[in-house]
Design a protein around this motif. Structure first.
Motif, mmCIF file in Angstrom:
data_model
loop_
_atom_site.group_PDB
_atom_site.id
_atom_site.type_symbol
_atom_site.label_atom_id
_atom_site.label_comp_id
_atom_site.label_asym_id
_atom_site.label_seq_id
_atom_site.Cartn_x
_atom_site.Cartn_y
_atom_site.Cartn_z
ATOM 1 N N LEU A 170 0.813 -1.221 0.000
ATOM 2 C CA LEU A 170 0.000 0.000 0.000
ATOM 3 C C LEU A 170 0.840 1.261 0.000
ATOM 4 O O LEU A 170 0.309 2.368 -0.022
ATOM 5 C CB LEU A 170 -0.926 0.024 1.219
ATOM 6 C CG LEU A 170 -1.898 -1.128 1.315
ATOM 7 C CD1 LEU A 170 -2.757 -0.976 2.544
ATOM 8 C CD2 LEU A 170 -2.762 -1.165 0.093
ATOM 9 N N LEU A 185 8.613 9.874 8.648
ATOM 10 C CA LEU A 185 7.651 8.782 8.725
ATOM 11 C C LEU A 185 8.354 7.438 8.784
ATOM 12 O O LEU A 185 7.924 6.519 9.477
ATOM 13 C CB LEU A 185 6.733 8.859 7.514
ATOM 14 C CG LEU A 185 5.382 8.274 7.803
ATOM 15 C CD1 LEU A 185 4.699 9.099 8.850
ATOM 16 C CD2 LEU A 185 4.567 8.223 6.564
ATOM 17 N N LEU A 220 9.488 6.881 12.264
ATOM 18 C CA LEU A 220 8.377 6.642 13.187
ATOM 19 C C LEU A 220 7.805 5.247 13.018
ATOM 20 O O LEU A 220 7.392 4.615 13.982
ATOM 21 C CB LEU A 220 7.268 7.663 12.940
ATOM 22 C CG LEU A 220 7.457 9.013 13.594
ATOM 23 C CD1 LEU A 220 6.368 9.958 13.134
ATOM 24 C CD2 LEU A 220 7.417 8.875 15.093
ATOM 25 N N LEU A 236 0.414 -1.571 8.245
ATOM 26 C CA LEU A 236 -0.722 -0.669 8.274
ATOM 27 C C LEU A 236 -0.398 0.613 9.025
ATOM 28 O O LEU A 236 -0.905 1.687 8.694
ATOM 29 C CB LEU A 236 -1.904 -1.380 8.935
ATOM 30 C CG LEU A 236 -3.245 -0.771 8.604
ATOM 31 C CD1 LEU A 236 -3.479 -0.833 7.116
ATOM 32 C CD2 LEU A 236 -4.330 -1.502 9.337
ATOM 33 N N LEU A 257 -1.354 4.544 8.197
ATOM 34 C CA LEU A 257 -2.163 5.375 9.095
ATOM 35 C C LEU A 257 -1.388 6.616 9.509
ATOM 36 O O LEU A 257 -1.912 7.729 9.497
ATOM 37 C CB LEU A 257 -2.587 4.582 10.326
ATOM 38 C CG LEU A 257 -3.580 3.464 10.057
ATOM 39 C CD1 LEU A 257 -3.935 2.766 11.348
ATOM 40 C CD2 LEU A 257 -4.815 4.012 9.399
ATOM 41 N N MET A 258 -0.105 6.434 9.865
ATOM 42 C CA MET A 258 0.703 7.595 10.232
ATOM 43 C C MET A 258 0.836 8.538 9.048
ATOM 44 O O MET A 258 0.835 9.756 9.216
ATOM 45 C CB MET A 258 2.084 7.144 10.664
ATOM 46 C CG MET A 258 2.118 6.485 12.005
ATOM 47 S SD MET A 258 3.833 6.235 12.417
ATOM 48 C CE MET A 258 3.690 5.169 13.783
ATOM 49 N N ILE A 303 -1.329 9.046 6.733
ATOM 50 C CA ILE A 303 -2.570 9.812 6.610
ATOM 51 C C ILE A 303 -2.549 10.989 7.583
ATOM 52 O O ILE A 303 -2.875 12.127 7.232
ATOM 53 C CB ILE A 303 -3.779 8.889 6.882
ATOM 54 C CG1 ILE A 303 -3.927 7.875 5.759
ATOM 55 C CG2 ILE A 303 -5.045 9.709 7.011
ATOM 56 C CD1 ILE A 303 -4.892 6.771 6.081
ATOM 57 N N GLY A 304 -2.113 10.713 8.839
ATOM 58 C CA GLY A 304 -2.059 11.787 9.820
ATOM 59 C C GLY A 304 -1.084 12.883 9.420
ATOM 60 O O GLY A 304 -1.424 14.069 9.430
ATOM 61 N N LEU A 305 0.132 12.454 9.028
ATOM 62 C CA LEU A 305 1.152 13.437 8.662
ATOM 63 C C LEU A 305 0.705 14.251 7.446
ATOM 64 O O LEU A 305 0.901 15.469 7.396
ATOM 65 C CB LEU A 305 2.457 12.713 8.354
ATOM 66 C CG LEU A 305 3.673 13.609 8.202
ATOM 67 C CD1 LEU A 305 3.975 14.262 9.519
ATOM 68 C CD2 LEU A 305 4.862 12.835 7.721
ATOM 69 N N SER A 311 -2.297 15.073 6.612
ATOM 70 C CA SER A 311 -3.291 16.097 6.919
ATOM 71 C C SER A 311 -2.630 17.282 7.609
ATOM 72 O O SER A 311 -3.012 18.430 7.382
ATOM 73 C CB SER A 311 -4.427 15.534 7.753
ATOM 74 O OG SER A 311 -3.912 14.996 8.915
ATOM 75 N N LEU A 312 -1.593 17.025 8.418
ATOM 76 C CA LEU A 312 -0.871 18.147 9.038
ATOM 77 C C LEU A 312 -0.174 18.978 7.969
ATOM 78 O O LEU A 312 -0.281 20.218 7.953
ATOM 79 C CB LEU A 312 0.154 17.625 10.035
ATOM 80 C CG LEU A 312 1.018 18.708 10.670
ATOM 81 C CD1 LEU A 312 0.178 19.607 11.530
ATOM 82 C CD2 LEU A 312 2.131 18.118 11.485
ATOM 83 N N ALA A 323 -2.543 20.966 5.986
ATOM 84 C CA ALA A 323 -3.051 22.116 6.747
ATOM 85 C C ALA A 323 -2.030 23.247 6.713
ATOM 86 O O ALA A 323 -2.389 24.417 6.521
ATOM 87 C CB ALA A 323 -3.347 21.706 8.182
ATOM 88 N N PHE A 328 -1.823 8.453 -6.175
ATOM 89 C CA PHE A 328 -2.293 7.158 -6.667
ATOM 90 C C PHE A 328 -1.530 6.585 -7.856
ATOM 91 O O PHE A 328 -1.690 5.414 -8.150
ATOM 92 C CB PHE A 328 -3.787 7.193 -7.031
ATOM 93 C CG PHE A 328 -4.649 7.381 -5.837
ATOM 94 C CD1 PHE A 328 -4.896 6.338 -4.977
ATOM 95 C CD2 PHE A 328 -5.182 8.611 -5.545
ATOM 96 C CE1 PHE A 328 -5.660 6.516 -3.851
ATOM 97 C CE2 PHE A 328 -5.951 8.796 -4.422
ATOM 98 C CZ PHE A 328 -6.196 7.742 -3.584
#
Lengths: 332, 324
Positions: B80, B126, B129, B136, B140-141, B143-145, B147-148, B151, B249
């Motif tokens: 992924l 990442l 981390l 997975l 998930l991390m 996705i979080g990073l 969005s930060l 922003a 993608f």
């Protein structure tokens, strides 16, 4: 045992203190003394400018921040308890983007853009997103495992966000109307929105507190719940509906504010404890305080009021999220 | 049933055909102009000056992203992984937007360098981390990073003045529309350096198909190859971002397409992956510019609209395989 553990009572006071500090040291601070003199004198004479600034500019914004913070915080809390996972939040499951898509569709449709219509469109959009995410995860994996929910939530969030961009690119007029709203800012809020928002949020929060007991029973297992006279399906549907109502109400007014729903329930658990009604109550209060403080801090940093409070929330929420994920998956 | 040779060489036919369609098809029917002898010069001018830079940049950005995706998927042993998911693209975008706003006069040649710095920072953070966690957690991390970082990029955009805003916005959505010839040549230079390097590196990555212990027995200095591959993936992602903004993608889909048709050794997959990445990006750009013809939709948008359903299907299929 008292409601609040004495050692942990400092959390809300810290937030309140930060809020007061940020508000009172800012370059455009409200003149509290002038306002107080005006109120003390009876308040009926022609109000001085300082008092008007406070009542017309600051108070509506604070009220909206409190309401939206409480709504997002408790929606996150309910969602985390419902899916039994500390990583769930409305923003990460694509609900915000669904609500945004609903609003944008209303904006380009011939129907009028009224607060009630906007709220309905946001509810419908968020519901479609929730059905999509939960349905596909259920179909694909045969359960509602949280990693699947987060992954598919982010994916459908991307898809819905792309659809929003598509609609906005085709209809330039809509982009001008909605650009600031999409950033998730409290600067565009008008006082006439407060009434409908409070009308939706406050009764929903009350119902959420009432429903906390059946949900807590459901957490012990479906069979136990059924034997205790709680219909699992009804509780699931009810709580999902509450989450949708709260998220959509908040998103319809302020735009998507991420990470409030993720962080607040953890702080509430730390503050008031693990019982659902305590965590829910704490989420409401802390969510309200947190958004208020984040908004005041951002306003303090950028006195032209251009940055959204979601920036402060993301800066705080993302490290928290990363740490949670790392701790959760380190063992496997 | 397709024969093995046809399956293995399909991309050799697909890519030139797509290239030809994208070069010849557009708002003006160039093929007709080319066949009429008196207007041949005009047609060549149209293709060479307007379409060639755009098509070239799209193909190279797609190839770079596809190869970056292949490297990341192999190194992370995670099907992924993708430069747009694990924060490389967003980090590069943040750095490039920052450069654009801090130095408005900076020439486009510097974009890839700034993007590289941002992408390496995001990717390494990442990577650190997620070390020791399951596959997975990386996603998930990421996705979080992401969005930060988006922003932060959004905030930079709000602080920008309106004249720069329009340019940066279209660029961020992953568009080839505002591309200048100078930028396309910069992309060509960077890609000519990095793509062959990536192909060479892929030849050494076969041990990563095994588990960590067996891999180390076959290849003693795996850690060195790992960091080289990660750095190269960041560089490839940064080149693509500097050309066309955040294209999601491609890096995910291209290696999977290649794996469906080719043996799963990274060395054999590198060329088909680049070809499929280029084809996908070209198709997305072509669809975006011709679907709603006066309005040009960014290629990144088309890729998200097409890529998400495919990705979801892929995930469902994988879960089925696991028997969960």
């Amino acid at each position: 045992m008292s409601l609040i553990d004495r050692r942990r009572a400092w959390l809300p006071w810290l937030l309140l203190g930060l809020f007061a500090l940020a508000t009172l040291t800012g370059p455009q601070r409200p003149e509290l003394a002038a306002w107080w003199r005006w109120v003390w004198a009876g308040g009926d004479a022609r109000a001085p400018l300082e008092a008007l600034v406070l009542t017309e500019l600051y108070l509506p914004r604070w009220q909206v921040a409190l309401l939206i913070g409480a709504a997002l915080g408790s929606a996150g809390c309910l969602l985390q308890r419902l899916t039994a996972n500390p990583l769930a939040s409305p923003g990460l499951l694509g609900l915000n983007q669904g609500a945004a898509l609903g609003l944008v569709c209303l904006l380009v449709s011939p129907w009028p853009f009224t607060p009630m219509g906007a709220w309905l469109a946001a509810v419908v959009g968020a519901a479609v997103a929730m059905l999509l995410v939960f349905g596909i995860v259920r179909l694909a994996t045969g359960g509602l495992a949280i990693d699947g929910l987060l992954l598919f939530g982010a994916l459908f969030g991307t898809l819905l966000g792309a659809l929003v961009t598509l609609v906005l690119l085709i209809d330039q007029h809509a982009l001008d109307v909605i650009r600031f709203w999409l950033a998730g800012s409290l600067a565009q809020v008008v006082p006439s929105q407060i009434g409908p928002l409070a009308l939706v949020v406050i009764p929903t929060l009350a119902v959420a507190l009432l429903v906390s007991r059946p949900l807590e029973i459901l957490e012990t297992g479906r069979d136990t719940a059924a034997s205790l006279g709680v219909d699992p399906r009804l509780v699931l549907l009810g709580v999902a509906a509450l989450v949708l109502l709260l998220t959509a109400a908040a998103v319809a007014v302020s735009g998507p504010i991420l990470f409030a729903g993720l962080v607040v329930p953890h702080m509430a658990r730390f503050w008031l404890g693990d019982r659902l009604w305590r965590q829910l109550l704490g989420s409401m209060l802390l969510g309200a305080l947190l958004l208020l403080t984040a908004d005041a801090l951002i306003l303090r940093l950028d006195d032209q009021d251009r940055l959204p409070p979601s920036l402060a929330l993301s800066l705080m929420g993302v490290p928290w999220f990363l740490w949670l994920v790392r701790r959760r998956y380190l063992a496997c | 049933m397709l024969s093995a040779g046809w399956r293995g060489g399909g991309y050799l036919v697909l890519l030139p055909v797509t290239l030809g369609v994208c070069l010849l098809n557009g708002s003006v029917d160039t093929l007709g102009l080319l066949l009429a002898p008196e207007q041949r010069d005009l047609a060549w001018q149209l293709i060479g000056e307007l379409r060639l830079p755009r098509v070239m940049a799209a193909a190279l950005a797609g190839a770079a992203l596809g190869l970056a995706g292949l490297l990341l998927q192999t190194l992370a042993r995670n099907p992924l992984a993708d430069p747009s998911i694990i924060g490389i693209n967003q980090g590069a975008a943040l750095a490039v937007v920052g450069l654009l706003l801090a130095l408005p006069a900076a020439s486009p040649q510097w974009f890839p360098l700034a993007g590289l710095a941002g992408g390496v920072a995001g990717g390494l953070l990442l990577w650190r981390l997620s070390r020791g966690t399951s596959g997975l957690a990386l996603i998930l991390m990421g996705i979080g990073l992401n969005s930060l970082l988006s922003a932060l990029t959004g905030c930079l955009l709000i602080l920008a003045d309106a004249r720069q805003l329009a340019m940066v916005m279209t660029w961020l959505a992953g568009s080839f529309a505002g591309l200048e010839a100078e930028q396309a040549w910069a992309t060509l230079a960077w890609a000519a350096l990095l793509l062959p390097l990536g192909w060479l590196l892929c030849q050494r990555l076969t041990p990563f198909l095994l588990d960590a212990l067996s891999g180390r027995m076959l290849e003693p200095c795996m850690a060195r190859w790992e960091s080289a591959g990660l750095l190269l993936a960041c560089g490839l992602g940064a080149v693509a971002v500097a050309t066309a903004g955040t294209l999601g993608f491609v890096g995910l889909l291209a290696p999977h397409l290649a794996r469906l048709l080719h043996p799963p050794r990274p060395g054999r997959l590198a060329l088909p992956t680049m070809a499929y990445g280029a084809t996908l990006t070209l198709l997305a750009d072509w669809l975006g510019r011709s679907l709603f013809a006066p309005v040009q939709l960014p290629a990144g948008l088309m890729l998200a609209l097409l890529g998400v359903p495919v990705f979801v299907a892929l995930l469902c299929w994988q879960q089925r395989l696991k028997g969960r």
